[in-house]
Design a protein around this motif. Sequence first.
Motif, mmCIF file in Angstrom:
data_model
loop_
_atom_site.group_PDB
_atom_site.id
_atom_site.type_symbol
_atom_site.label_atom_id
_atom_site.label_comp_id
_atom_site.label_asym_id
_atom_site.label_seq_id
_atom_site.Cartn_x
_atom_site.Cartn_y
_atom_site.Cartn_z
ATOM 1 N N VAL A 1 2.582 10.077 2.165
ATOM 2 C CA VAL A 1 2.479 8.726 2.723
ATOM 3 C C VAL A 1 1.918 8.783 4.141
ATOM 4 O O VAL A 1 1.013 8.021 4.504
ATOM 5 N N MET A 2 2.422 9.726 4.913
ATOM 6 C CA MET A 2 1.972 9.861 6.303
ATOM 7 C C MET A 2 0.483 10.206 6.354
ATOM 8 O O MET A 2 -0.269 9.613 7.142
ATOM 9 N N PHE A 3 0.062 11.119 5.528
ATOM 10 C CA PHE A 3 -1.343 11.544 5.508
ATOM 11 C C PHE A 3 -2.228 10.380 5.079
ATOM 12 O O PHE A 3 -3.320 10.171 5.614
ATOM 13 N N PHE A 4 -1.720 9.617 4.126
ATOM 14 C CA PHE A 4 -2.471 8.464 3.670
ATOM 15 C C PHE A 4 -2.647 7.464 4.811
ATOM 16 O O PHE A 4 -3.744 6.962 5.052
ATOM 17 N N MET A 5 -1.548 7.208 5.519
ATOM 18 C CA MET A 5 -1.612 6.239 6.626
ATOM 19 C C MET A 5 -2.579 6.724 7.703
ATOM 20 O O MET A 5 -3.375 5.952 8.249
ATOM 21 N N ILE A 6 -2.495 8.019 8.013
ATOM 22 C CA ILE A 6 -3.372 8.581 9.048
ATOM 23 C C ILE A 6 -4.836 8.441 8.613
ATOM 24 O O ILE A 6 -5.695 8.024 9.387
ATOM 25 N N THR A 7 -5.114 8.760 7.339
ATOM 26 C CA THR A 7 -6.492 8.686 6.850
ATOM 27 C C THR A 7 -6.981 7.240 6.853
ATOM 28 O O THR A 7 -8.106 6.953 7.303
ATOM 29 N N TYR A 8 -6.124 6.348 6.379
ATOM 30 C CA TYR A 8 -6.476 4.928 6.338
ATOM 31 C C TYR A 8 -6.811 4.427 7.748
ATOM 32 O O TYR A 8 -7.808 3.744 7.961
ATOM 33 N N ALA A 9 -5.957 4.814 8.694
ATOM 34 C CA ALA A 9 -6.174 4.399 10.080
ATOM 35 C C ALA A 9 -7.466 4.997 10.629
ATOM 36 O O ALA A 9 -8.227 4.332 11.336
ATOM 37 N N ILE B 1 3.861 -4.780 -7.339
ATOM 38 C CA ILE B 1 3.543 -3.377 -7.000
ATOM 39 C C ILE B 1 4.420 -2.444 -7.852
ATOM 40 O O ILE B 1 3.948 -1.417 -8.340
ATOM 41 N N ALA B 2 5.671 -2.843 -8.048
ATOM 42 C CA ALA B 2 6.570 -2.029 -8.880
ATOM 43 C C ALA B 2 6.035 -1.931 -10.303
ATOM 44 O O ALA B 2 6.104 -0.879 -10.938
ATOM 45 N N VAL B 3 5.446 -3.050 -10.792
ATOM 46 C CA VAL B 3 4.843 -3.041 -12.133
ATOM 47 C C VAL B 3 3.617 -2.125 -12.141
ATOM 48 O O VAL B 3 3.467 -1.273 -13.024
ATOM 49 N N LEU C 1 0.828 -1.208 0.000
ATOM 50 C CA LEU C 1 0.000 0.000 0.000
ATOM 51 C C LEU C 1 0.868 1.266 0.000
ATOM 52 O O LEU C 1 0.764 2.106 -0.894
ATOM 53 N N ILE C 2 1.748 1.337 0.991
ATOM 54 C CA ILE C 2 2.546 2.561 1.137
ATOM 55 C C ILE C 2 3.622 2.652 0.049
ATOM 56 O O ILE C 2 3.886 3.713 -0.489
ATOM 57 N N GLY C 3 4.194 1.471 -0.267
ATOM 58 C CA GLY C 3 5.267 1.447 -1.256
ATOM 59 C C GLY C 3 4.827 2.009 -2.588
ATOM 60 O O GLY C 3 5.585 2.702 -3.266
ATOM 61 N N PHE C 4 3.594 1.732 -2.949
ATOM 62 C CA PHE C 4 3.080 2.248 -4.221
ATOM 63 C C PHE C 4 3.187 3.771 -4.267
ATOM 64 O O PHE C 4 3.616 4.348 -5.255
ATOM 65 N N PHE C 5 2.822 4.395 -3.169
ATOM 66 C CA PHE C 5 2.859 5.864 -3.125
ATOM 67 C C PHE C 5 4.297 6.387 -3.116
ATOM 68 O O PHE C 5 4.558 7.509 -3.513
ATOM 69 N N LEU C 6 5.203 5.532 -2.627
ATOM 70 C CA LEU C 6 6.609 5.961 -2.587
ATOM 71 C C LEU C 6 7.258 5.925 -3.973
ATOM 72 O O LEU C 6 8.127 6.726 -4.273
ATOM 73 N N ILE C 7 6.805 4.982 -4.782
ATOM 74 C CA ILE C 7 7.541 4.767 -6.038
ATOM 75 C C ILE C 7 6.790 5.211 -7.279
ATOM 76 O O ILE C 7 7.309 5.082 -8.384
ATOM 77 N N ASN C 8 5.575 5.738 -7.105
ATOM 78 C CA ASN C 8 4.763 5.960 -8.308
ATOM 79 C C ASN C 8 5.028 7.289 -9.010
ATOM 80 O O ASN C 8 4.120 7.867 -9.597
#
Lengths: 287, 515
Positions: free
Chosen positions: B462-470, B162-164, B74-81
């Motif tokens: 990424v942080m905002f995404f995690m906070i929202t997801y949580a 996920i990289a793909v 989940l998070i990795g996608f946002f890191l590498i996209n």
Amino acid sequence: MKLEIQNVSKKYNRNKYGLKDFSITIEKGILGLLGPNGAGKSTLLKMIATVSKPTEGIIILNKNNILKDANYMRKQLGFLPQDFGVYPNLNAVEFLEYMAAMKGIGGPNLKPRINQILEGLNLLDAAHKPIGSYSGGMKQRVGIAQALLNNPKIVIFDEPTVGLDPEERVRFRNLISDLANDCIVILSSHIVSDIDTIADKVAIMKNGTLITHGNQETIIKKIQGNVFKTSIDKTQLADFKNRHIIVSTSRKNEKLNVRYISSQPLENSIKKETNLEDAYLYLTKIN
Amino acid sequence: MKSFIKIIKLDYLQRTRSYSFLITLCVSLAIAYTFVPEPNATYSTIRIDDYVGYYNSAWFGYVTAIITSITLSLIGFFLINSGIKTDISTRVGQVVAATSISNFKYLFSKVLSNFLVLITIIGIVFIMSIILFFLYNDGFVFEPLQFIKPYIFITIPSMFFIAVLAVVFEIVFGKYSVVQNCIFFFLFLGLMQFTPKNNFQYSLDIFGTKIVMNELENTVKKIININSTENLSIGYVLKNVKKAKKFHFNGISFPTIYLLSRFIWILIGVGIIAIIAPFFHRFNVKEKITKPTKNKVSIVKEFSKEIELINIPKASLNYSRFPLLKTELLLLIRKDKKWMWIINLIGMLLLTLLPLTIAHQMVLPILWFLQVNRLSDITTKEITNNTHYFSFSSFKPLSRLLVTQLYSSILLLLFLASPLIIRLVINTNFLLSFSVFLGGIFIVLLASVLGMISKGKKLFEVMFFMITYANINGIVFVDYFGGFEHNQFYPVQLSIITLILGSACFFIRNYQLKG
């Protein structure tokens, strides 16, 4: 108006200096700052513009230490950095209004001032289109426009002619001459022709130090009588380079016409009138 | 082949030699530390009913591999996209487009460099799992294979896929990064819902985690002798004070079809890249997106009159923040596509019409999260747009410009939340409306501070995404907008955190201004 830069250094690490023990006093008029890439011109200008702080030394504007009171400088500064960007979603008028607000200026005259500056820089037709759609030269002119917004008393132009076409360059030079009647203009470039026609004084830098400073005539005098022109075979060029400082070469059939600086010229050489470019190349080579 | 490897290597180095990647690794290390709770911790990560495994090698290896596979997917996608986007913005893409590299080779090199970035993070988690084993050792023998096996068969193939996906989404959705992120998020949720029952179905699980999770469930079922286990919890459960019972988990023997499927998922990934390669824009982006005849500004060759500086009216001094605020708001409003405002208006309508609790707990965090692109560069847009020389040499950049940037973003969030705030005020629930107000300030300051620290957008995104997801999953601990029930000190705690963030924001910017 008096800007004093006293023993300023910018140290990046133990052995690396961007600027080393640099001192100069600048008064009203145009100072042309010349130096090869990496000479420290931009580092110096950023420090004068209060964007960066020196690790040693002080910078004084009209008896005010701008390292302690940066806003004193900022109130009267017009700064065009070498490498700047714009907000692509704003149009030129909006961008300039934003810059004006940042500089703390406004009032009823702001809009007419923006319009007239844009007109003078030939941007009025595109003034309401997003800057993202501008060409490089147009963006550069937006940069010049923002530097003029606040009736600056100190104007810093770092490589301002990048992207400007020949006509725009001429207009820009006229503009600078006009500006210099009333304020300090510091114009940095590594292109001598940008500077030699308008600068009252010239400072030449290399490796973070000031090599020389003075009016053009004084600097040119340093190599007066040492500039020559001759014709050589192409095969002689490498050897020639080792013995003399070459200013320029041009091809003519199988021969090369060479303009060079030397205290021991070749026999068939013709003595030439010295100019700032000769002096600049000579001084940056020998120092 | 040699040059292809060089491209991947250099792309990888370019991405990892950044301050933000260093922070990402530090955060990964810190998060990995929590993957297997300390024996007396009051939270759990993987817990089946009241059971957790003995802290042996298999438990550490499998648990950390599963959690990594899920969270890093989940998070990795946002890191590498943004690999291709970076090539567009740095204009390296134009240089690439002019070389002889084929679309497939270029895209595949991006996949592999994405993959390497994720592998680096996995490496950090893997090392941390071993450190944790020795830290919390229950007297079990260290078995390296129990660590390596789950990472190789579960985590690594997932990360490749996920990289793909990151590359595919970049091509399909281009610069619509919000759409890209939202669609991936829902795809992820959909994939997480998949509940395979047999070996063949396990092989369809992209994340490869379900086989282990079912094995854990079945083991506990046998112990407590029931047929259904409804309390398998994966993810962080806080305040889990009830002491867990322990059971032996010795890893699993993966069926051949599962092992084969992990390899096939990698091949499918390569196949997808081959299929999509002909549709790659090859950096001919501007022409595709805009109509040049309509938008391109022509250079006027006829020169207008020259400036006569002496005749230009002089502007007067005006230190009001209002003109700055106006432009900052304009920049925020124009930041995303216009249709995003239709979604925002729908969100505001939902805040007005839906039951108060749903509006507060669900709609508000999502509506605010949709502004992630606007918020993520509040204080970094000068750097990304290269206008920092203007901003930093402006008059009182700290007390005027920074303050205005913060004000404008807070105003935007409060405007979006206004239907909810009004409803809360009408219900005389002043404390909750204050919490929403505070939440808006908190998230803006968080965006500013993380942006300034990391000098980029990713960390906050990424942080905002995690906070929202949580928050959407009801984790009260990360509630920053007063959506859930709290003790009486909650507003005070949130105020203190906000104050700390505010101070940090001014301190860091002041430090930056000093060059």
